[in-house]
Write a protein that holds these residues in place. Structure first.
Motif, mmCIF file in Angstrom:
data_model
loop_
_atom_site.group_PDB
_atom_site.id
_atom_site.type_symbol
_atom_site.label_atom_id
_atom_site.label_comp_id
_atom_site.label_asym_id
_atom_site.label_seq_id
_atom_site.Cartn_x
_atom_site.Cartn_y
_atom_site.Cartn_z
ATOM 1 N N ILE A 21 -1.267 -23.066 -30.790
ATOM 2 C CA ILE A 21 -2.714 -22.757 -30.494
ATOM 3 C C ILE A 21 -2.741 -20.726 -30.329
ATOM 4 O O ILE A 21 -1.693 -20.644 -29.417
ATOM 5 C CB ILE A 21 -3.513 -22.774 -29.759
ATOM 6 N N LEU A 22 -3.014 -20.124 -30.405
ATOM 7 C CA LEU A 22 -2.972 -18.465 -30.771
ATOM 8 C C LEU A 22 -3.502 -18.130 -30.863
ATOM 9 O O LEU A 22 -5.231 -18.706 -32.131
ATOM 10 C CB LEU A 22 -2.018 -18.507 -31.752
ATOM 11 N N THR A 23 -4.234 -17.053 -29.327
ATOM 12 C CA THR A 23 -5.644 -17.113 -29.394
ATOM 13 C C THR A 23 -5.637 -14.961 -29.350
ATOM 14 O O THR A 23 -4.876 -14.918 -29.462
ATOM 15 C CB THR A 23 -6.269 -16.310 -27.744
ATOM 16 N N ASP A 24 -6.389 -14.021 -29.524
ATOM 17 C CA ASP A 24 -6.554 -12.942 -29.854
ATOM 18 C C ASP A 24 -5.976 -12.662 -28.098
ATOM 19 O O ASP A 24 -5.219 -11.279 -28.196
ATOM 20 C CB ASP A 24 -8.210 -12.494 -29.518
ATOM 21 N N LYS A 25 -6.177 -13.093 -26.949
ATOM 22 C CA LYS A 25 -5.131 -12.378 -26.014
ATOM 23 C C LYS A 25 -4.276 -12.891 -25.727
ATOM 24 O O LYS A 25 -3.972 -12.254 -25.374
ATOM 25 C CB LYS A 25 -5.972 -13.944 -24.290
ATOM 26 N N ASP A 26 -3.670 -14.056 -26.642
ATOM 27 C CA ASP A 26 -2.172 -13.693 -26.348
ATOM 28 C C ASP A 26 -1.558 -12.616 -27.494
ATOM 29 O O ASP A 26 -0.298 -12.971 -27.175
ATOM 30 C CB ASP A 26 -1.715 -15.657 -27.661
ATOM 31 N N LEU A 27 -1.743 -12.797 -28.723
ATOM 32 C CA LEU A 27 -1.548 -10.542 -29.088
ATOM 33 C C LEU A 27 -1.452 -9.683 -28.422
ATOM 34 O O LEU A 27 -1.005 -9.435 -28.423
ATOM 35 C CB LEU A 27 -2.582 -10.989 -30.483
ATOM 36 N N VAL A 28 -2.647 -10.078 -27.356
ATOM 37 C CA VAL A 28 -2.643 -8.885 -26.940
ATOM 38 C C VAL A 28 -1.099 -8.613 -25.720
ATOM 39 O O VAL A 28 -0.457 -7.771 -25.539
ATOM 40 C CB VAL A 28 -3.979 -8.437 -25.889
ATOM 41 N N SER A 29 -1.720 -10.167 -24.607
ATOM 42 C CA SER A 29 -0.309 -9.734 -23.833
ATOM 43 C C SER A 29 1.379 -10.103 -24.496
ATOM 44 O O SER A 29 1.872 -9.667 -23.471
ATOM 45 C CB SER A 29 -1.163 -10.948 -22.885
ATOM 46 N N ARG A 30 0.975 -11.147 -25.353
ATOM 47 C CA ARG A 30 2.512 -11.553 -25.619
ATOM 48 C C ARG A 30 2.981 -10.818 -26.981
ATOM 49 O O ARG A 30 3.910 -10.794 -27.281
ATOM 50 C CB ARG A 30 2.066 -12.661 -26.606
ATOM 51 N N VAL A 31 2.056 -9.787 -27.749
ATOM 52 C CA VAL A 31 2.981 -9.065 -29.140
ATOM 53 C C VAL A 31 2.541 -7.770 -28.601
ATOM 54 O O VAL A 31 3.753 -6.958 -28.683
ATOM 55 C CB VAL A 31 2.212 -10.181 -29.874
ATOM 56 N N ILE A 32 1.407 -7.073 -28.510
ATOM 57 C CA ILE A 32 0.894 -5.554 -28.297
ATOM 58 C C ILE A 32 1.895 -4.995 -27.465
ATOM 59 O O ILE A 32 2.795 -4.083 -27.238
ATOM 60 C CB ILE A 32 -0.411 -4.985 -29.111
ATOM 61 N N ALA A 33 1.618 -5.120 -26.156
ATOM 62 C CA ALA A 33 1.923 -5.220 -24.786
ATOM 63 C C ALA A 33 3.403 -5.316 -24.923
ATOM 64 O O ALA A 33 3.772 -4.105 -23.997
ATOM 65 C CB ALA A 33 1.219 -5.929 -23.670
ATOM 66 N N ARG A 34 3.986 -5.834 -25.485
ATOM 67 C CA ARG A 34 5.587 -6.316 -25.759
ATOM 68 C C ARG A 34 6.070 -5.694 -26.528
ATOM 69 O O ARG A 34 6.870 -5.298 -26.516
ATOM 70 C CB ARG A 34 6.024 -7.365 -25.204
ATOM 71 N N GLU A 35 4.799 -4.288 -27.706
ATOM 72 C CA GLU A 35 6.498 -4.229 -28.413
ATOM 73 C C GLU A 35 6.354 -4.902 -29.664
ATOM 74 O O GLU A 35 7.945 -4.760 -30.438
ATOM 75 C CB GLU A 35 6.782 -3.514 -27.992
ATOM 76 N N LEU A 36 6.061 -6.450 -29.651
ATOM 77 C CA LEU A 36 7.194 -7.347 -30.887
ATOM 78 C C LEU A 36 6.314 -6.957 -32.453
ATOM 79 O O LEU A 36 5.430 -6.022 -32.284
ATOM 80 C CB LEU A 36 6.167 -8.576 -30.481
ATOM 81 N N ASN A 37 7.649 -7.038 -33.188
ATOM 82 C CA ASN A 37 7.689 -7.044 -34.705
ATOM 83 C C ASN A 37 6.678 -8.107 -35.547
ATOM 84 O O ASN A 37 6.656 -8.754 -34.926
ATOM 85 C CB ASN A 37 9.216 -6.348 -35.457
ATOM 86 N N LEU A 38 5.139 -7.508 -35.727
ATOM 87 C CA LEU A 38 4.417 -8.223 -36.268
ATOM 88 C C LEU A 38 4.580 -9.235 -37.367
ATOM 89 O O LEU A 38 4.278 -10.076 -37.456
ATOM 90 C CB LEU A 38 2.703 -7.864 -35.956
ATOM 91 N N GLU A 39 5.359 -8.665 -38.064
ATOM 92 C CA GLU A 39 5.768 -9.116 -39.296
ATOM 93 C C GLU A 39 6.822 -10.034 -39.922
ATOM 94 O O GLU A 39 7.326 -10.377 -40.249
ATOM 95 C CB GLU A 39 5.439 -7.907 -40.662
ATOM 96 N N GLU A 40 7.691 -9.912 -38.539
ATOM 97 C CA GLU A 40 9.530 -10.730 -38.114
ATOM 98 C C GLU A 40 8.550 -11.826 -37.489
ATOM 99 O O GLU A 40 10.164 -12.305 -37.180
ATOM 100 C CB GLU A 40 10.488 -9.752 -37.966
ATOM 101 N N THR A 41 8.137 -11.900 -36.446
ATOM 102 C CA THR A 41 7.898 -12.176 -35.619
ATOM 103 C C THR A 41 7.407 -13.655 -35.823
ATOM 104 O O THR A 41 5.917 -13.452 -36.102
ATOM 105 C CB THR A 41 7.711 -12.042 -34.099
ATOM 106 N N PRO A 42 7.724 -14.821 -36.156
ATOM 107 C CA PRO A 42 6.539 -15.997 -35.947
ATOM 108 C C PRO A 42 5.913 -16.567 -34.730
ATOM 109 O O PRO A 42 6.018 -15.886 -34.024
ATOM 110 C CB PRO A 42 8.232 -17.363 -36.322
ATOM 111 N N VAL A 43 4.474 -17.347 -35.189
ATOM 112 C CA VAL A 43 3.860 -17.266 -34.615
ATOM 113 C C VAL A 43 4.230 -17.957 -33.391
ATOM 114 O O VAL A 43 4.115 -18.179 -32.120
ATOM 115 C CB VAL A 43 2.405 -17.654 -35.033
ATOM 116 N N SER A 44 5.033 -19.186 -33.778
ATOM 117 C CA SER A 44 5.693 -20.381 -32.727
ATOM 118 C C SER A 44 6.038 -19.245 -31.510
ATOM 119 O O SER A 44 6.801 -19.886 -30.147
ATOM 120 C CB SER A 44 7.068 -21.011 -33.370
ATOM 121 N N LYS A 45 6.600 -18.084 -31.357
ATOM 122 C CA LYS A 45 7.619 -17.308 -30.383
ATOM 123 C C LYS A 45 6.407 -17.037 -29.411
ATOM 124 O O LYS A 45 6.915 -16.947 -28.375
ATOM 125 C CB LYS A 45 8.472 -16.251 -30.916
ATOM 126 N N VAL A 46 5.577 -16.797 -29.707
ATOM 127 C CA VAL A 46 4.203 -16.565 -28.862
ATOM 128 C C VAL A 46 2.962 -17.313 -28.681
ATOM 129 O O VAL A 46 2.018 -17.283 -27.876
ATOM 130 C CB VAL A 46 3.348 -14.603 -29.384
#
Length: 388
Positions: A96-121
């Motif tokens: 499952i992927l939630t908005d909170k996951d996106l903030v803490s695991r993606v934006i805060a860690r500055e991951l590339n949104l277009e290259e990173t698959p959802v399975s990683k986060v």
């Protein structure tokens, strides 16, 4: 960006479900191992309590595990949801992927949104509930697990995602039912005193205390002593604020000017107003995407009123002000839902204790009258029916 609701004071200042998605009932864990899959059968509850399937559920939004984070976010924004389910190569539920996951695991860690698959986060093997589970039981699962979403399973298939907001009505009903029972007991105590002429002021004081502290407790009773509040200025960047939210394990930040609340930025705001609008978190200012003039409560606001405000306004965070309009806490929906469930349980126990106390007083007064005919007649005329 519209401000939130109006029932309390204002601060001054994939597409649908694809194919059969079988739910695994084996344990598992996400990146932090915090969620484990489990099944839930319907438990006994108060008459009239709703089951999960009666909550007006929407079909679950799903994407394959190799979908990019950016594509997943666009799907979420298009359907106005803040969570989606992830399926593996066999079309089985795997995360499952939630908005909170996106903030803490993606934006805060500055991951590339277009290259990173959802399975990683994503959170792997999420907890789920059966469609026949009571809504309050599902709410308790979310509160205990400290998450806001649960996949719903029916006949072995995942059919929907349950959002904690769907359960708030049931929490409100439970609290109000307990309060009504408390009022009935208080009325019964007054009836005993009136009909029997007995002096049970201690019991009345007990009732008044319960009425204020148990049946309609204020928000001040659930604010932690060292409440963490993420406060930021309007000119900070979204990236800076996201990192602060991540460090404090918070899903929102309050935007302040001269120590007064002027806005709020939540994980859902970041999803809908930053990520999906293709804005750069590093250059976008908070004031551009925040919700201005958020709905606020005060420390004297009853918990049940705060629940009504969040339910009616459809938001998940509620800043709390003291009597000088300073921010003392921010309650999220999980925190206040936990308080509602706990309060309802305590009130039910208090109702029983109060009823027992009153009946003992009633019995003591009866025995004190003595066994003569006149007193028997008085007892008959002064009889009291207790309806709880």
């Amino acid at each position: 960006m519209a401000s939130r609701g109006s029932s309390l004071r204002k601060c001054m200042s994939s597409s649908s479900f694809q194919g059969r998605k079988k739910a695994s009932e084996t344990g598992g864990g996400g990146p932090d191992g915090s969620r484990r899959s489990l099944s839930s059968s319907r438990s006994m509850g108060l008459t009239g309590e709703r089951t999960v399937k009666r909550l007006g559920l929407s079909k679950a939004l799903t994407v394959p595990e190799n979908t990019s984070i950016y594509q997943a976010c666009c799907r979420m924004a298009a359907h106005r949801v803040d969570a989606l389910l992830i399926t593996d190569s066999n079309s089985l539920l795997c995360g499952i992927l939630t908005d909170k996951d996106l903030v803490s695991r993606v934006i805060a860690r500055e991951l590339n949104l277009e290259e990173t698959p959802v399975s990683k986060v994503m959170t792997r093997s999420p907890v789920f509930v059966l469609s026949e589970t009571l809504a309050l039981e599902a709410l308790q699962k979310m509160v205990q697990g400290k998450f806001r979403h649960l996949p719903v399973v029916d006949n072995g298939e995942v059919i929907a995602i349950l959002d904690i907001a769907k359960c708030l009505y049931d929490a409100i009903t439970r609290m109000e039912r307990a309060a009504e029972k408390g009022k009935a007991i208080a009325a019964a105590v007054e009836g005993v005193e009136k009909n029997w002429g007995t002096s049970i002021s201690a019991a009345n004081m007990f009732i008044e205390t319960l009425r204020e502290q148990m049946f309609r407790p204020a928000i001040s009773t659930i604010i932690p002593e060292n409440s963490k509040i993420v406060t930021v200025s309007p000119t900070e960047t979204v990236l800076e604020v996201t990192k602060k939210m991540f460090e404090s394990a918070s899903s929102c930040a309050v935007v302040t000017v001269d120590k007064k609340a002027r806005g709020i930025l939540t994980s859902k705001d970041i999803l809908m107003r930053v990520i999906t609008q293709n804005l750069s978190p590093n250059s976008t200012l908070v004031e551009q995407v925040m919700t201005p003039n958020p709905e606020c409560a005060t420390i004297d606001t009853p918990i049940v009123d705060a629940l009504h405000t969040m339910h009616d306004g459809k938001f998940l965070h509620l800043p709390v002000l003291d009597r000088d309009e300073n921010i003392v806490a921010v309650l999220d929906v999980i925190h206040i839902a936990h308080a509602a469930v706990a309060t309802a349980g305590s009130a039910a126990a208090a109702n029983n204790e109060t009823a027992n106390t009153m009946m003992q007083k009633f019995w003591d007064s009866t025995m004190a009258l003595g066994p003569n005919d006149d007193d028997d007649e008085a007892r008959s005329e002064g009889s009291l029916k207790l309806a709880f």
